[in-house]
Write an enzyme that holds these catalytic residues in place. Structure first.
Site, PDB file in Angstrom:
ATOM      1  N   ARG A  91       0.719  -1.187  -0.017  1.00 21.18           N
ATOM      2  CA  ARG A  91      -0.066  -0.160  -0.037  1.00 21.18           C
ATOM      3  C   ARG A  91       0.914   1.469   0.170  1.00 21.18           C
ATOM      4  NH1 ARG A  91      -2.585   3.120   4.912  1.00 21.18           N
ATOM      5  NH2 ARG A  91      -3.862   4.546   3.725  1.00 21.18           N
ATOM      6  N   HIS A 180      -7.796   7.211   0.598  1.00 23.20           N
ATOM      7  CA  HIS A 180      -8.734   5.886   0.684  1.00 23.20           C
ATOM      8  C   HIS A 180      -9.363   5.311  -0.482  1.00 23.20           C
ATOM      9  CE1 HIS A 180      -9.923   7.960   4.842  1.00 23.20           C
ATOM     10  NE2 HIS A 180      -8.911   7.054   5.130  1.00 23.20           N
ATOM     11  N   ARG A 241      -8.345  14.860  13.246  1.00 21.15           N
ATOM     12  CA  ARG A 241      -8.096  15.877  12.219  1.00 21.15           C
ATOM     13  C   ARG A 241      -9.316  16.736  12.280  1.00 21.15           C
ATOM     14  NH1 ARG A 241      -6.464  11.555   7.802  1.00 21.15           N
ATOM     15  NH2 ARG A 241      -5.970  10.208   9.306  1.00 21.15           N
ATOM     16  N   GLU A 385      -9.462  -3.501   2.278  1.00 18.18           N
ATOM     17  CA  GLU A 385      -8.577  -2.920   1.562  1.00 18.18           C
ATOM     18  C   GLU A 385      -7.266  -3.868   1.279  1.00 18.18           C
ATOM     19  OE1 GLU A 385      -8.676   0.529   4.435  1.00 18.18           O
ATOM     20  OE2 GLU A 385      -7.831   1.663   2.874  1.00 18.18           O
TER      21      GLU A 385
END
Ligand code: AMP
Length: 398
Positions: A91, A180, A241, A385
């Site tokens: 990734r 993402h 965040r 993922e």
């Protein structure tokens, strides 16, 4: 073929070994505190017990060596030797404008990823260390880079340009990239599959709501917009965040709190979001829900503000696509928090959304959570993922 999927952070490394025939994981684990005292590796073979071992890991090469040792361990390993690992999928967080798709890793690809380091200084160098460590220990195994940004490269300029001097785009490639992407791609394709519809025929909005959170709009089989930007700080309110805010706030905080720019950025990345809004209570939605149920006003504010922002993004993407057929929830919060889904769907009456309360309580399956007469469908699709990375890897090494 067995495919090893590696997700390398600056001090951690997540791995999964996936059998591409069955698409099941056969072992998985995590190395933490790499390069720090008290490094620890956890390893779980499918159907077996999770083992945790505290052992020195001065660098990522040692971490990968321990992963390979665990996978080939005669007692608890899942393969006899490294030849049984056919490929490695890495990734990679930022592929800039160079990578619109996954790619086989070569020296040139590594150099091109390095050129994107500027855009993701915390992530890309760690991803590259992971590649380097694997290449040292498995020099003959093909490796593939799968980028978080690639799926969003189909966005048109009107969606990816900021209202800044054009020269900054030319000189520094300042634009929206989005993140993402592997999850948005996996979930939107899976939604079409579950519904038995052609991907290209659907207008889909994916809400990836985890510790990091982003929304994307998919039309004619392509991503046309997404909420994260140059970095993963933009868009939704997240665990810690801030998401989008008036850019003038940075200077304002800096002056009031006597902080320099990097200290302000640290606040926006690590002390904001639902954590900051809840008065530093927690970034974890389980804690926030528990506190809300006990009457905590700040936890309520954090949850409400989070949901309102998601609903506003959905609205803007309905406008961008001139409609929507399916809205998908995924990731830690999206998959596991019925309350959050309910509060977001409460804003979607104008889309004819009718939530099925019973279906909305279910967990861990691909499911439509609206009633059959709901004009717009809402689904929960658990993201995967690692599987998406394994599929991309297989496609390139076959
Ligand atoms: P992710 O980044 O996708 O791994 O999501 C992690 C986040 O999911 C955690 O920080 C929690 O906020 C949230 N989460 C996980 N399980 C639950 C749950 N059962 N209820 C509410 N939120 C959850």
């Amino acid at each position: 073929m067995n495919i090893l999927v590696i997700n390398c952070g600056s001090s951690s490394l997540k791995f999964q070994l996936i059998d591409s025939d069955t698409e099941n994981w056969i072992a998985k684990g995590l190395c933490e505190r790499i390069g720090i005292d008290g490094s620890v590796i956890s390893y779980t073979p499918a159907g077996g017990e999770k083992e945790t071992k505290v052992t020195p890991m001065p660098d990522h090469t040692e971490a990968i060596r321990l992963v390979l040792e665990a996978l080939t361990n005669p007692a608890t390993g899942v393969v006899k030797n490294l030849d049984e690992i056919g490929a490695v999928g890495h990734r990679i967080v930022h592929g800039g404008e160079k990578f619109a798709a996954s790619t086989l890793i070569t020296d040139e690809v590594i150099e091109a990823i390095r050129e994107c380091n500027d855009l993701a200084p915390l992530h890309n160098p760690a991803n590259l260390i992971g590649i380097d460590a694997c290449r040292k220990l498995m020099p003959n195994t093909p490796m593939v880079a799968v980028f978080d940004t690639a799926f969003h490269q189909t966005m048109p300029p009107k969606a990816f340009m900021y209202g800044l001097p054009y020269s900054y785009y030319e000189k520094y490639k300042i634009r929206r990239y989005g993140f993402h992407g592997t999850s948005h791609s996996y979930v939107s394709h899976r939604a079409a599959e579950v519904l038995g519809e052609k991907y290209e025929d659907l207008k889909i909005i994916v809400c990836h709501l985890g510790n990091g959170a982003s929304v994307s709009a998919i039309k004619d089989g392509k991503c046309i917009d997404t909420s994260m930007g140059l970095t993963p700080l933009e868009g939704l309110i997240m665990g810690t965040r801030s998401g989008e805010l008036d850019p003038a706030i940075l200077e304002f905080i800096s002056n009031k709190e006597h902080l320099n720019l990097s200290e302000v950025m640290n606040i926006l990345n690590k002390k904001s979001g639902v954590y900051g809004l809840s008065g530093d209570l927690s970034s974890d939605f389980r804690d926030l829900e528990a506190a809300y149920n006990k009457g905590d006003e700040k936890a309520k504010l954090a949850l409400e503000t989070f949901c309102y922002r998601v609903a506003k993004f959905i609205g803007s993407y309905v406008a961008a696509m001139n409609g929507v057929d399916v809205i998908c929830f995924t990731a830690g919060v999206g998959e596991n928090a019925p309350l959050v889904r309910t509060w977001i769907c409460n804003y979607l009456g104008y889309l004819g959304v009718k939530l099925d309360e019973e279906a909305n309580k279910k967990r861990g399956e691909d499911i439509v959570i609206t009633t059959p007469d709901s004009r717009t469908k809402v689904m929960v699709i658990p993201t995967n993922e690692e599987l998406a990375i394994a599929r991309e890897t297989l496609a390139l090494v076959k």
